[in-house]
Design a protein around this motif. Structure first.
Motif, short mmCIF file in Angstrom:
data_model
loop_
_atom_site.label_atom_id
_atom_site.label_comp_id
_atom_site.label_asym_id
_atom_site.label_seq_id
_atom_site.Cartn_x
_atom_site.Cartn_y
_atom_site.Cartn_z
N UNK A 155 32.92 41.25 -78.75
CA UNK A 155 33.01 39.98 -79.48
C UNK A 155 32.10 38.90 -78.91
N UNK A 156 31.29 39.25 -77.91
CA UNK A 156 30.33 38.30 -77.33
C UNK A 156 29.00 38.43 -78.05
N UNK A 157 28.53 37.34 -78.62
CA UNK A 157 27.31 37.38 -79.43
C UNK A 157 26.06 37.48 -78.55
N UNK A 158 25.21 38.44 -78.83
CA UNK A 158 23.98 38.65 -78.08
C UNK A 158 22.75 38.10 -78.80
N UNK A 167 8.86 43.05 -78.83
CA UNK A 167 9.39 43.83 -77.71
C UNK A 167 10.90 44.03 -77.85
N UNK A 168 11.40 45.16 -77.36
CA UNK A 168 12.85 45.37 -77.35
C UNK A 168 13.57 44.21 -76.67
N UNK A 169 14.70 43.81 -77.24
CA UNK A 169 15.55 42.74 -76.76
C UNK A 169 14.96 41.34 -76.93
N UNK A 170 13.85 41.24 -77.67
CA UNK A 170 13.26 39.91 -77.90
C UNK A 170 13.51 39.41 -79.31
N UNK A 171 14.11 40.25 -80.16
CA UNK A 171 14.38 39.86 -81.54
C UNK A 171 15.48 40.72 -82.14
N UNK A 172 15.92 40.31 -83.33
CA UNK A 172 17.03 40.99 -84.01
C UNK A 172 16.57 41.53 -85.35
N UNK A 173 16.96 42.78 -85.66
CA UNK A 173 16.83 43.33 -87.01
C UNK A 173 17.95 44.32 -87.24
N UNK A 174 18.75 44.05 -88.25
CA UNK A 174 19.87 44.95 -88.59
C UNK A 174 19.30 46.32 -88.96
N UNK A 222 21.57 45.56 -82.35
CA UNK A 222 20.42 45.47 -83.26
C UNK A 222 19.27 44.68 -82.66
N UNK A 223 19.13 44.77 -81.35
CA UNK A 223 18.01 44.12 -80.65
C UNK A 223 17.06 45.17 -80.06
N UNK A 280 5.40 50.37 -74.40
CA UNK A 280 5.84 51.65 -73.82
C UNK A 280 6.53 51.55 -72.48
N UNK A 281 6.33 50.45 -71.77
CA UNK A 281 6.93 50.32 -70.44
C UNK A 281 8.34 49.70 -70.50
N UNK A 282 8.76 49.28 -71.70
CA UNK A 282 10.06 48.60 -71.82
C UNK A 282 11.11 49.56 -72.34
N UNK A 283 12.08 49.92 -71.50
CA UNK A 283 13.15 50.82 -71.98
C UNK A 283 13.97 50.17 -73.08
#
Length: 381
Positions: free
Chosen positions: A299-302, A164-171, A132-133, A120-123
């Motif tokens: 075009x920069x891969x995240x 956590x948000x921004x720690x993994x990818x899911x389309x 998709x992160x 909850x503390x992670x925007x």
């Protein structure tokens, strides 16, 4: 030397170039016919870009099975997830105007809480959603924002994954239907109208997200292939007009009706012109749609493993060993691909309105074979 000599020399060179081009095109078409004959395919439109210009465009098979109408280059298709790049392009325009930032909190942008209850503390930021992160999933659906709105869905928490948000990818399609609502809230324009006025019209492209605003005679019917019955079955919902819902539209909330995640209708040729804009880092048809910086950001891969940026991905498996940038689409039986090499200025658009669903290296087998054939017969010659 006499001027007439130079004139004749130029004419002979032009005739020679044209004859060579015709020969290349015939080789390409023969190869495509072999591919189509070896697979179950309803119809396919292709466009090839070389030196950032369309050098070849052709259509094969049927536009409509019931009417036995042949597919032509003017046919438009619902291109599925390639549509996401139009939404991301619109966001970059708004970022350039400093109306929003990619690092803005989605809760502020959407108008209700977008937070993973396990973190909850992670925007969750707009950048995370576009790439998709976000840790958001489609388990509660994505055709309405009600799926993730705590005030509308008692199971809203199931929209979030355990990381956590921004720690993994899911389309996630819901990500981009939320992006569409943000475009409306920030611009004050209805989503489909914004895309028309700020992307399609400047590039002089025919297409859009609103079915009722388009010539239905241009729609290529889309078919699901049933391997049990060995038949193609029409998918009428691909072009459902949603007229009643649009009549009761709520700006900044009803946007998923237009499917910012997958609802663009456009021809292969016009999609190739749009692709040229991204290949040329934001500029085409004498118009700059987004800045060079914005184009590079898209075009920069995240996500390193998945090679996904902002609605554009990279792959070296479509043409083995060559890294291309673009996106695929798949819905209602349709398969589409838009991939380009910005440094060498070539690219491909392939749209199939129905085929057997066989895959090679993660790509529809027909699309992969066709791209490789076009690369060999047109780009390399």
């Amino acid at each position: 030397m006499p001027k007439t000599y130079y004139f004749l020399l130029v004419v002979l060179l032009l005739i020679s170039d044209k004859a060579e081009l015709i020969a290349q095109n015939k080789e390409a078409e023969s190869a495509i016919q072999v591919i189509m004959n070896s697979h179950k395919v309803m119809g396919m439109s292709v466009a090839v870009v070389k030196k950032n210009e369309i050098v070849y465009a052709q259509s094969f098979g049927l536009k409509n099975q019931e009417m036995q109408t042949p597919l032509t280059n003017s046919a438009i298709f619902r291109i599925a997830s390639i549509s996401k790049s139009f939404s991301a392009t619109a966001i970059m325009q708004l970022v350039e105007k400093r109306l929003i930032s990619l690092d803005d909190d989605m809760s502020k942008l959407v108008g209700f809480i977008i937070r993973n209850p396990k973190f909850p503390e992670t925007p969750i930021t707009l950048r995370m959603v576009l790439s998709h992160r976000s840790s958001i999933n489609d388990s509660q659906g994505y055709f309405s924002l009600d799926a993730i709105n705590p005030a509308k869905n008692a199971n809203w928490a199931k929209c979030y994954n355990n990381y956590a948000p921004d720690s993994g990818y899911m389309y996630c399609n819901l990500n981009y239907n939320m992006v569409g609502t943000i475009i409306e809230k920030i611009s004050g324009e209805r989503f489909d109208t914004y895309i028309q006025q700020h992307i399609l019209q400047p590039l002089q492209l025919y297409g859009g997200y609103c079915v009722d605003s388009l010539d239905k005679q241009k729609f290529a019917a889309i078919y699901e292939y049933n391997s049990d019955s060995v038949k193609f079955i029409l998918s009428p919902n691909a072009y459902a007009p949603r007229s009643e819902e649009i009549a009761n539209y709520t700006m900044g909330y009803s946007t998923p009706i237009f499917s910012p995640t997958g609802g663009m209708k456009i021809s292969a040729t016009d999609l190739a012109k749009y692709m040229i804009m991204h290949s040329r880092m934001g500029k085409a048809n004498g118009k700059r749609i987004i800045s060079r910086r914005s184009a590079k950001q898209m075009q920069t891969m995240l996500s390193e493993k998945e090679q996904y940026g902002l609605a554009l991905s990279k792959s070296n498996k479509l043409i083995n060993g060559i890294t291309l940038t673009g996106h695929t689409g798949s819905a209602y039986g349709l398969n589409s691909a838009m991939f380009f090499e910005p440094n060498k200025k070539y690219g491909f658009v392939i749209i199939i309105n129905g085929s057997e669903q066989k895959y090679i290296d993660g790509f529809n087998a027909i699309i992969k074979k066709t791209v490789n054939s076009l690369y060999e017969n047109i780009i390399l010659k």
